[in-house]
Design an enzyme around this catalytic site. Sequence first.
Site, PDB file in Angstrom:
ATOM      1  N   TYR A  19       0.817  -1.218   0.000  1.00 16.91           N
ATOM      2  CA  TYR A  19       0.000   0.000   0.000  1.00 16.91           C
ATOM      3  C   TYR A  19       0.853   1.271   0.000  1.00 16.91           C
ATOM      4  O   TYR A  19       0.660   2.165   0.819  1.00 16.91           O
ATOM      5  CB  TYR A  19      -0.990   0.006   1.177  1.00 16.91           C
ATOM      6  CG  TYR A  19      -1.827  -1.242   1.280  1.00 16.91           C
ATOM      7  CD1 TYR A  19      -2.351  -1.857   0.137  1.00 16.91           C
ATOM      8  CD2 TYR A  19      -2.092  -1.827   2.514  1.00 16.91           C
ATOM      9  CE1 TYR A  19      -3.118  -3.004   0.232  1.00 16.91           C
ATOM     10  CE2 TYR A  19      -2.865  -2.982   2.614  1.00 16.91           C
ATOM     11  CZ  TYR A  19      -3.370  -3.570   1.475  1.00 16.91           C
ATOM     12  OH  TYR A  19      -4.124  -4.707   1.560  1.00 16.91           O
ATOM     13  N   HIS A  20       1.813   1.323  -0.938  1.00 12.84           N
ATOM     14  CA  HIS A  20       2.670   2.496  -1.071  1.00 12.84           C
ATOM     15  C   HIS A  20       2.601   3.074  -2.495  1.00 12.84           C
ATOM     16  O   HIS A  20       3.628   3.254  -3.136  1.00 12.84           O
ATOM     17  CB  HIS A  20       4.129   2.133  -0.752  1.00 12.84           C
ATOM     18  CG  HIS A  20       4.335   1.594   0.622  1.00 12.84           C
ATOM     19  ND1 HIS A  20       5.441   0.829   0.971  1.00 12.84           N
ATOM     20  CD2 HIS A  20       3.591   1.696   1.749  1.00 12.84           C
ATOM     21  CE1 HIS A  20       5.358   0.495   2.256  1.00 12.84           C
ATOM     22  NE2 HIS A  20       4.243   1.006   2.746  1.00 12.84           N
ATOM     23  N   PRO A  21       1.411   3.365  -3.018  1.00 15.51           N
ATOM     24  CA  PRO A  21       1.341   3.877  -4.392  1.00 15.51           C
ATOM     25  C   PRO A  21       1.895   5.303  -4.479  1.00 15.51           C
ATOM     26  O   PRO A  21       1.698   6.101  -3.571  1.00 15.51           O
ATOM     27  CB  PRO A  21      -0.165   3.855  -4.705  1.00 15.51           C
ATOM     28  CG  PRO A  21      -0.821   4.015  -3.373  1.00 15.51           C
ATOM     29  CD  PRO A  21       0.076   3.303  -2.383  1.00 15.51           C
TER      30      PRO A  21
END
Length: 561
Positions: free
Chosen positions: A476-478
């Site tokens: 969850y590091h876009p």
Amino acid sequence: MSHGLENLEFVQEADYVIVGSGSAGSVAAARLSQDGKHDVLVLEYGGTDMGPLIQMPAALSYPMNMSLYDWGFGTEPEPNLNNRNLATPRGKVIGGSSSINGMVYVRGHAKDFDHWDESGAKGWSYADVQPYFQRAETSHGGAEGEGRGTDGPLHVGRGPRENPLFHAFVKAGQQAGFEVTEDYNGLKQEGFGAMEQTIHKGRRWSAANAYLKPVLKRENLRMMSCFANRVIFEGKKAVGVEISRGDRVERVRARKEVVLAASSINTPKMLMLSGVGPADHLKEMGVEVLADRPGVGGNLQDHLELYIQQACTQPITLNSKLGLFSKAWIGAQWLFFKTGLGASNQFESAAFVRSKAGVDYPDIQFHFLPVAIRYDGTAPAEGHGFQAHVGPMRSKSRGTIRLASNNVKDSPKIRFNYMSHEDDWADFRHGIRLTREIFGQAAFDEFRGQEISPGSHVQTDAQLDDYIREHAESAYHPCGTAKMGAADDKMAVVDPECRVIGVEGLRVIDTSIFPRITNGNLNGAAIMTAEKASDHILGKTPLPKSNLEPWINPRWETSDR
């Protein structure tokens, strides 16, 4: 641009209109309103962050799975991951994703920012950004003399590390020949050591708690609950934002600038709906082209990870705390005293290592947990276990954000193209084998049971690849979807002062502008970016450059450890 709304009057106005109250928006709201000279309006669609599921660190798996707090985005089928649709949570709440994230604090490696500077984001080298990391934080337990902050809004601390498994992990890394680091957010990222958390006095220390809520009483700062549709332009100058409240469409005016801080998913969507983006795509979607910026929605990056899980022969893991009675007791302890297991995210040991000789700074990250469990809270095996999340930090795969339609309420199409570069496969296989090597060290002898996943039968490259395809998960590091670069770089979307190229009066200050993903969890770098961007917006001289020298492993050319 014509949307038949020219006759709508502006219902509110401010010098600066900030879209989003997340990590970047909260910082900008606090900094732009600080001297009292500017009127600031923050637009936020999400609601309050006051519930215990957000504020209690150990409850982190709940908010990111709740439509109340999460936008609910998901990817298109990912072709290299068995066509799975992966979740892409983004915070829809005050504080944005800092209110639903895992509360892990990582600045990134010095060389990440030197790379930004070299790739066209001039003035964003480590020497330039280090002072902004320092301004943002109050460090509890960080290394002295290594550029850690002492009086910033963001409290950064460490967990109690009471479980012996946290120490076994670090010792095992040492036994395998890797470095140990006292502070990976200081000058030496490489090595095994304590993980840092944005938790303060037992509570999630989100950007909202750190920056926004303490200053909402300022007379020159307001927050408005609405859905931001698109940026309004007069000619090529951004003059405000079109918003929806209920079924009413309204406008707010920005006397000086519109500042987008809506996330690496929503910011490019909003730019495209406003006519700034790849011309062919905008025409196809029926959006009038104001500025052809082919890079908008491109360059999408993320961190993927796997959970390597091992059974534990001693009943010391958190698996014993997953029953209703235990959860009630942990909840009560936290509610009344802000202490106990509820006051930590349980990410208390970490490592950053290099995958091979010739890699000059870490490209693999480990999060260690004294429990065998998934992000969604499901435990895969009966009994006790522990796990490490492992993944490569600098994947060469790139994806896109595209409009699904010109309807502002439609979610965008998200394609990460995970694992589309062949190097990713070798990096992941190495990560699995390396985790096994660490779990196989003497430090784990008294705790080690059978391998739960992938399982000891999964050994060959082909077997590992099958496992990766089925089980790799987003961390969850876009980021990267409106990249910062030189004004003459046709794929750049913003210049080094965060101004959108090709228009006036519009900036982007969130993780969209990262030219390349940083090493580790992104929240720390997101907050730094908004700190620095706020000085650019106000026309301030940047903070003086740092002269600190980061540690680089003297053996990097000949060894991975």
